[in-house]
Design an enzyme around this catalytic site. Structure first.
Site, PDB file in Angstrom:
ATOM      1  CB  CYS A 105     -33.261 -66.644 -61.491  1.00 58.82           C
ATOM      2  SG  CYS A 105     -34.185 -65.472 -62.618  1.00 58.82           S
ATOM      3  CB  CYS A 149     -32.127 -65.112 -64.730  1.00 59.91           C
ATOM      4  SG  CYS A 149     -32.724 -63.912 -63.498  1.00 59.91           S
TER       5      CYS A 149
END
Length: 122
Positions: free
Chosen positions: A51, A48
């Site tokens: 993230c 991600c």
């Protein structure tokens, strides 16, 4: 410095032999349920991009908010925990006090997360 529980979570943030099992997470979570201390659970994934963007932000917040525990959990390593907390997007930050969710931030929203940590840490 605020605690950032990378030892519980595995240092790489990706599922590996070092990642906690569901039972290890449950033991940790149960141990902090009685504490009035705020815990911020970062539900993320190694693949991600947002993230990864938030990782240094969380490290800064852990240094700034010494009275808050920051925990990073990989949704691929602990899908049952992510499901238990109703995580549907990454990153999701769940703010927990005494075992109960008090707030949440979905997405890489640094300012909103910082405001909510500030509000709920007392």
């Amino acid at each position: 410095m605020g605690s950032f529980l990378s030892s519980l979570l595995g240092s790489s943030g990706s599922p590996s032999e070092d990642s906690p099992s569901s039972s290890e997470w449950q033991l940790h979570f149960n141990s902090v349920k009685e504490s009035p201390k705020l815990m911020v659970i970062d539900f993320s994934a190694s693949w991600c991009g947002p993230c990864k963007f938030m990782e240094p932000v969380l490290n800064e917040m852990a240094a700034k908010f010494t009275d808050v525990d920051f925990v990073k959990l990989d949704v691929d390593g602990l899908p049952d925990v992510a499901q238990e907390f109703g995580v549907q997007a990454m990153p999701t930050f769940v703010l927990v006090k005494q075992g109960k969710e008090v707030d949440r931030v979905v997405g890489a929203q640094k300012n909103e997360l910082e405001k909510k940590v500030e509000k709920n840490r007392c």
